[in-house]
Design a protein around this motif. Structure first.
Motif, PDB file in Angstrom:
ATOM      1  N   ASN A  84       0.845  -1.180   0.000  1.00 12.19           N
ATOM      2  CA  ASN A  84       0.000   0.000   0.000  1.00 12.19           C
ATOM      3  C   ASN A  84       0.894   1.248   0.000  1.00 12.19           C
ATOM      4  N   ILE A  85       0.789   2.064  -1.044  1.00  8.41           N
ATOM      5  CA  ILE A  85       1.674   3.208  -1.208  1.00  8.41           C
ATOM      6  C   ILE A  85       0.863   4.484  -1.389  1.00  8.41           C
ATOM      7  N   ALA A  86       1.359   5.567  -0.804  1.00 12.24           N
ATOM      8  CA  ALA A  86       0.715   6.870  -1.006  1.00 12.24           C
ATOM      9  C   ALA A  86       1.752   7.826  -1.580  1.00 12.24           C
ATOM     10  N   LEU A  87       1.313   8.676  -2.493  1.00 12.46           N
ATOM     11  CA  LEU A  87       2.169   9.723  -3.040  1.00 12.46           C
ATOM     12  C   LEU A  87       1.435  11.048  -2.912  1.00 12.46           C
ATOM     13  N   ALA A  88       2.098  12.009  -2.281  1.00 11.79           N
ATOM     14  CA  ALA A  88       1.555  13.370  -2.229  1.00 11.79           C
ATOM     15  C   ALA A  88       2.472  14.253  -3.062  1.00 11.79           C
ATOM     16  N   ASP A  89       1.932  14.780  -4.156  1.00  7.69           N
ATOM     17  CA  ASP A  89       2.711  15.632  -5.056  1.00  7.69           C
ATOM     18  C   ASP A  89       1.738  16.561  -5.773  1.00  7.69           C
ATOM     19  N   ASP A  90       2.034  17.855  -5.769  1.00  4.69           N
ATOM     20  CA  ASP A  90       1.102  18.803  -6.386  1.00  4.69           C
ATOM     21  C   ASP A  90       1.252  18.880  -7.902  1.00  4.69           C
ATOM     22  N   ASP A  91       2.267  18.235  -8.454  1.00  8.75           N
ATOM     23  CA  ASP A  91       2.494  18.268  -9.895  1.00  8.75           C
ATOM     24  C   ASP A  91       1.798  17.088 -10.570  1.00  8.75           C
ATOM     25  N   GLN A  92       0.779  17.400 -11.371  1.00  6.51           N
ATOM     26  CA  GLN A  92      -0.020  16.363 -12.040  1.00  6.51           C
ATOM     27  C   GLN A  92       0.857  15.446 -12.901  1.00  6.51           C
ATOM     28  N   ASP A  93       1.803  16.016 -13.630  1.00  6.64           N
ATOM     29  CA  ASP A  93       2.682  15.209 -14.488  1.00  6.64           C
ATOM     30  C   ASP A  93       3.521  14.249 -13.664  1.00  6.64           C
ATOM     31  N   ASP A  94       4.032  14.740 -12.531  1.00  4.34           N
ATOM     32  CA  ASP A  94       4.837  13.884 -11.657  1.00  4.34           C
ATOM     33  C   ASP A  94       4.004  12.746 -11.081  1.00  4.34           C
ATOM     34  N   ARG A  95       2.754  13.035 -10.726  1.00  3.49           N
ATOM     35  CA  ARG A  95       1.871  11.973 -10.204  1.00  3.49           C
ATOM     36  C   ARG A  95       1.620  10.920 -11.282  1.00  3.49           C
ATOM     37  N   THR A  96       1.375  11.381 -12.506  1.00  5.25           N
ATOM     38  CA  THR A  96       1.102  10.465 -13.611  1.00  5.25           C
ATOM     39  C   THR A  96       2.316   9.578 -13.902  1.00  5.25           C
ATOM     40  N   LEU A  97       3.484  10.182 -13.974  1.00  3.97           N
ATOM     41  CA  LEU A  97       4.719   9.422 -14.227  1.00  3.97           C
ATOM     42  C   LEU A  97       4.965   8.390 -13.133  1.00  3.97           C
ATOM     43  N   PHE A  98       4.758   8.803 -11.889  1.00  6.16           N
ATOM     44  CA  PHE A  98       4.955   7.922 -10.737  1.00  6.16           C
ATOM     45  C   PHE A  98       4.020   6.716 -10.862  1.00  6.16           C
ATOM     46  N   LYS A  99       2.756   6.984 -11.180  1.00  5.94           N
ATOM     47  CA  LYS A  99       1.742   5.936 -11.323  1.00  5.94           C
ATOM     48  C   LYS A  99       2.148   4.967 -12.436  1.00  5.94           C
ATOM     49  N   ASN A 154      12.606   8.478   6.254  1.00  7.32           N
ATOM     50  CA  ASN A 154      13.377   7.245   6.161  1.00  7.32           C
ATOM     51  C   ASN A 154      14.381   7.266   5.019  1.00  7.32           C
ATOM     52  N   ILE A 155      14.017   7.979   3.952  1.00  4.58           N
ATOM     53  CA  ILE A 155      14.906   8.022   2.787  1.00  4.58           C
ATOM     54  C   ILE A 155      14.590   9.268   1.975  1.00  4.58           C
ATOM     55  N   TYR A 156      15.569   9.733   1.240  1.00  2.58           N
ATOM     56  CA  TYR A 156      15.412  10.949   0.441  1.00  2.58           C
ATOM     57  C   TYR A 156      15.729  10.611  -1.012  1.00  2.58           C
ATOM     58  N   ILE A 157      14.781  10.894  -1.895  1.00  3.80           N
ATOM     59  CA  ILE A 157      14.959  10.600  -3.310  1.00  3.80           C
ATOM     60  C   ILE A 157      14.870  11.895  -4.100  1.00  3.80           C
ATOM     61  N   ASN A 158      15.887  12.164  -4.891  1.00  3.70           N
ATOM     62  CA  ASN A 158      15.791  13.283  -5.816  1.00  3.70           C
ATOM     63  C   ASN A 158      14.967  12.799  -6.998  1.00  3.70           C
ATOM     64  N   LYS A 159      13.985  13.598  -7.405  1.00  2.00           N
ATOM     65  CA  LYS A 159      13.160  13.172  -8.538  1.00  2.00           C
ATOM     66  C   LYS A 159      14.070  12.934  -9.740  1.00  2.00           C
ATOM     67  N   PRO A 160      14.051  11.699 -10.252  1.00  2.33           N
ATOM     68  CA  PRO A 160      14.909  11.383 -11.389  1.00  2.33           C
ATOM     69  C   PRO A 160      14.447  12.144 -12.639  1.00  2.33           C
ATOM     70  N   ASN A 161      15.376  12.348 -13.572  1.00  4.76           N
ATOM     71  CA  ASN A 161      15.016  13.118 -14.754  1.00  4.76           C
ATOM     72  C   ASN A 161      14.636  12.250 -15.944  1.00  4.76           C
ATOM     73  N   SER A 162      14.559  10.943 -15.733  1.00  2.00           N
ATOM     74  CA  SER A 162      14.077  10.084 -16.816  1.00  2.00           C
ATOM     75  C   SER A 162      13.132   9.043 -16.230  1.00  2.00           C
ATOM     76  N   PHE A 163      12.264   8.527 -17.094  1.00  2.00           N
ATOM     77  CA  PHE A 163      11.288   7.532 -16.664  1.00  2.00           C
ATOM     78  C   PHE A 163      11.994   6.266 -16.173  1.00  2.00           C
ATOM     79  N   ALA A 164      13.048   5.859 -16.887  1.00  2.00           N
ATOM     80  CA  ALA A 164      13.791   4.648 -16.506  1.00  2.00           C
ATOM     81  C   ALA A 164      14.409   4.811 -15.117  1.00  2.00           C
ATOM     82  N   ALA A 197      14.400   3.916  -9.228  1.00  2.00           N
ATOM     83  CA  ALA A 197      14.377   4.484  -7.875  1.00  2.00           C
ATOM     84  C   ALA A 197      13.214   3.908  -7.066  1.00  2.00           C
ATOM     85  N   ILE A 198      12.023   3.898  -7.653  1.00  2.00           N
ATOM     86  CA  ILE A 198      10.843   3.382  -6.953  1.00  2.00           C
ATOM     87  C   ILE A 198      11.043   1.908  -6.626  1.00  2.00           C
ATOM     88  N   ASP A 199      11.523   1.148  -7.608  1.00  2.00           N
ATOM     89  CA  ASP A 199      11.744  -0.276  -7.422  1.00  2.00           C
ATOM     90  C   ASP A 199      12.717  -0.517  -6.264  1.00  2.00           C
TER      91      ASP A 199
END
Length: 148
Positions: free
Chosen positions: A7-22, A108-118, A123-125
């Motif tokens: 079960n994962i939750a993502l809070a992000d105000d950027d619609q594109d970032d939410r879509t990419l994450f999904k 627990n951990i800090y992730i810089n938003k990666p600049n590519s989908f791969a 990172a998520i994996d």
């Protein structure tokens, strides 16, 4: 293989970032149930619902309207029911100050938003496959910032 989905939750105000994450999560081989929130207030309102099934991991963007990631992190760590949630900061900021502040506040951990989908998928994996019990007991600066 457990049938339990993560079960994962993502809070992000950027619609594109939410879509990419999904989309990245859907391509990962781990079974997940993703809840998306467009700001910190929406996330906190959800997490504090009386019978909510809490996420195993919360991905938090730092810069959001209404309630930012720092405020959410603080509230989560100071809330009896939420204090043990795994929190991954997911931000474009790579400022030492932000990294230090979120570390000290209990992320627990800090992730810089990666600049590519791969890279995002990788990172998520990586975060989803962490042995969190080990990771939280050995919390230190070296393994706090996720390097991809």
């Amino acid at each position: 293989m457990s049938l339990h989905s993560l079960n994962i939750a993502l809070a992000d105000d950027d619609q594109d970032d939410r879509t990419l994450f999904k989309e990245a999560i859907e391509e990962i081989k781990i079974k997940t149930k993703l809840s998306l929130f467009k700001d910190g207030k929406e996330l906190m309102d959800y997490l504090t619902l009386p019978n909510v099934i809490l996420p195993e991991i919360v991905f938090l963007d730092l810069n959001m309207p209404l309630k930012n990631g720092m405020q959410c992190l603080s509230e989560i760590r100071n809330h009896a029911k939420l204090k043990d949630l795994m929190v991954a900061i997911y931000s474009t900021s790579s400022s030492e100050e932000d990294i230090e502040e979120t570390f000290v506040t209990g992320a627990n951990i800090y992730i810089n938003k990666p600049n590519s989908f791969a890279a995002l998928k990788k990172a998520i994996d990586k975060v989803l496959q962490l042995n969190w019990q080990y990771h939280t007991s050995a919390l230190n600066r070296d393994n706090f910032l996720l390097r991809i």
